[in-house]
Design an enzyme around this catalytic site. Structure first.
Site, short mmCIF file in Angstrom:
data_model
loop_
_atom_site.label_atom_id
_atom_site.label_comp_id
_atom_site.label_asym_id
_atom_site.label_seq_id
_atom_site.Cartn_x
_atom_site.Cartn_y
_atom_site.Cartn_z
N THR A 107 41.79 44.22 39.78
CA THR A 107 42.10 43.13 40.72
C THR A 107 41.18 41.93 40.52
OG1 THR A 107 42.86 44.76 42.31
CG2 THR A 107 42.34 42.61 43.19
N LYS A 262 33.58 55.34 45.08
CA LYS A 262 34.52 54.59 45.91
C LYS A 262 34.90 55.51 47.08
CE LYS A 262 38.68 51.82 45.96
NZ LYS A 262 39.78 51.16 45.26
#
Ligand code: ASP
Length: 461
Positions: A107, A262
């Protein structure tokens, strides 16, 4: 499927748009059997099916509308998004450090939501400068696009190429390296680089963003500013992950590449150090260490590049009633290493014992980690753990499962001698195994910003 599902106009996305006279980039009010929507019609992404129209609603989110449910559409406006980022020449400023940005994708490399298919990578120095002009106050930036993949497509091939590219940059005298990467597997790559690039004289900072830069809440620009600050000016010459610290944009955290994970699918502050504290905080003013001990920046260009990886390594997440064929099939398919993510202190059911025994006897390297993520494997506590160890299953202390997987691939890439593999596995390169966890660290990290702040203050003293 409900009756009303088929009340709408049945046709492909293009047919529906034509019928109602709505253009791509048209602002449209759409009446469907499931309610009304208002947004901008986006171009179809390469992988989208043609039975959905994707619109961007005012919040910045994209919504896919099944064409079968559409009753009516009206175009109320038209505004084509400008894909072109104004390219400005990245200025050279004497006395600022030289930083190299190696891009892998994700992203952070996309300007508009990549799901629309309308991706433009903000990537050349000129594009990045156009998008984030503050970067020019931080460093002299050069960029190289190594890959353009979402991070689920990163793997050993890419880890090795990255390590070699980093080695070249260091030999050529760069002051710091930033790696743009998708967030999903950023921590795998961070671990791989920790093992493959050792004794770096400069910081190697992995950075991503949870939200693309067309979204008002994007973290891309700030993360990039923090990462370039840490790479160009920071003193911590290690493989680090730089992402949002708290939920607000007060500061970023620098996490050690082997202790980070994460932990949230959508928060910007998704990366957390597990089993330890982050190494430092970073703002645009600079890096403030939290941990007292770290590898300091050096002036030489020397670095050890160890780009090895055995791909026949697997990770199995134990679940109750797991059947032995799960293990057997790996062994029969020639796997050389297995990392088990066991329950509690490092357990699996008795059903698996014969299969694990066979795996060990056949010379497969089997390591145990824990699903709890915090805490250590303790296989001496119960008989069952002792039995597993007697078979040859090796406890991997407090190594995170993904890190153990990456390290086992890296170790088996260098040698088939299981004793040597064990030596490599259990000797930490950079805190993948630590002697203890910070006092109450686990509890505090489950809290909010205030608790983290208090903890950080306490650790700094
Ligand atoms: N799926 C994306 C990736 O990991 C998400 C991101 O970049 O944050 O590449």
């Amino acid at each position: 499927m409900s009756e009303d599902f088929f009340q709408g106009y049945r046709g492909s996305a293009l047919e529906v748009l034509k019928k109602f006279n709505v253009r791509v980039w048209g602002q449209a009010v759409i009446t469907t059997t499931r309610g009304n929507f208002n947004g901008t019609v986006l171009p179809r992404a390469v992988n989208d099916d043609d039975k959905h129209i994707v619109i961007k609603i005012v919040t910045g989110y994209n919504v896919g509308i099944d064409t079968d449910t559409i009753l009516d559409m009206t175009e109320t406006g038209y505004k084509k998004a400008n894909y072109k980022i104004p390219e400005k020449e990245f200025p050279f400023t004497k006395n600022l450090p030289k930083v190299k940005l190696l891009g892998t994708g994700g992203t952070i490399a996309s300007r508009l939501d990549y799901r629309t298919g309308a991706v433009i990578p903000a990537f050349s120095p000129g594009e990045l400068y156009g998008a984030v002009p503050e970067l020019a106050e931080i460093c002299n930036l050069s960029t190289e696009k190594l890959f353009a993949v979402f991070s689920e497509n990163m793997g050993p091939e890419q880890y090795k190429k990255l390590a070699i590219a980093i080695g070249k940059e260091i030999e050529n005298g760069i002051d710091g390296i930033v790696i743009g990467h998708g967030t999903d597997t950023l921590h795998h790559t961070a671990a791989a680089l920790t093992f493959m690039v050792q004794d770096s004289p400069v910081p190697i900072v992995l950075v991503g963003s949870q939200r693309s830069s067309d979204r008002p809440s994007s973290d891309a620009a700030l993360n990039l500013m923090h990462a370039t600050t840490a790479a160009g000016h920071g003193d911590i010459a290690e493989v680090l992950v730089c992402m949002f610290g708290p939920t607000s944009d007060e500061y970023g955290f620098l996490h050690r590449g082997t202790r980070v994970r994460k932990m949230h699918s959508s928060y910007r502050s998704t990366f957390r150090t597990i089993g330890d504290t982050p190494v430092a905080t970073v703002t645009r003013k600079g890096v403030v260490p939290i941990k007292p001990v770290y590898n300091h920046r050096r002036k030489d260009n020397k670095v050890k590049i160890l780009p090895y990886f055995e791909e026949k390594v697997a990770m199995i997440y134990y679940y109750p009633n797991m059947q032995p064929d799960m293990v057997d099939s790996l062994v029969d398919n020639g796997y050389k290493g297995i990392v088990i993510i066991g329950t509690g202190l490092g357990h699996v059911n008795k059903l698996l014992y014969p299969a694990l025994k066979r795996a060990c006897e056949k010379g497969v390297a089997v390591y145990m980690t824990v699903q709890t993520l915090w805490g250590y494997v303790h296989m001496f506590v119960y008989d069952t753990g002792r039995d597993l160890m007697a078979m040859g299953v090796v406890p991997a202390a407090n190594m995170l499962p993904e890190v153990a997987y990456i390290k086992l691939g890296w170790a088996l890439g260098q040698t088939n001698d299981l004793e040597k593999v064990k030596e490599l596995m259990l000797k930490p390169v950079n805190d993948e195994i630590t002697p203890r966890e910070p006092y109450n660290g686990y509890l505090i990290y489950q809290g909010g910003v205030r608790e983290v702040e208090e903890f950080v203050q306490k650790v700094r003293k």
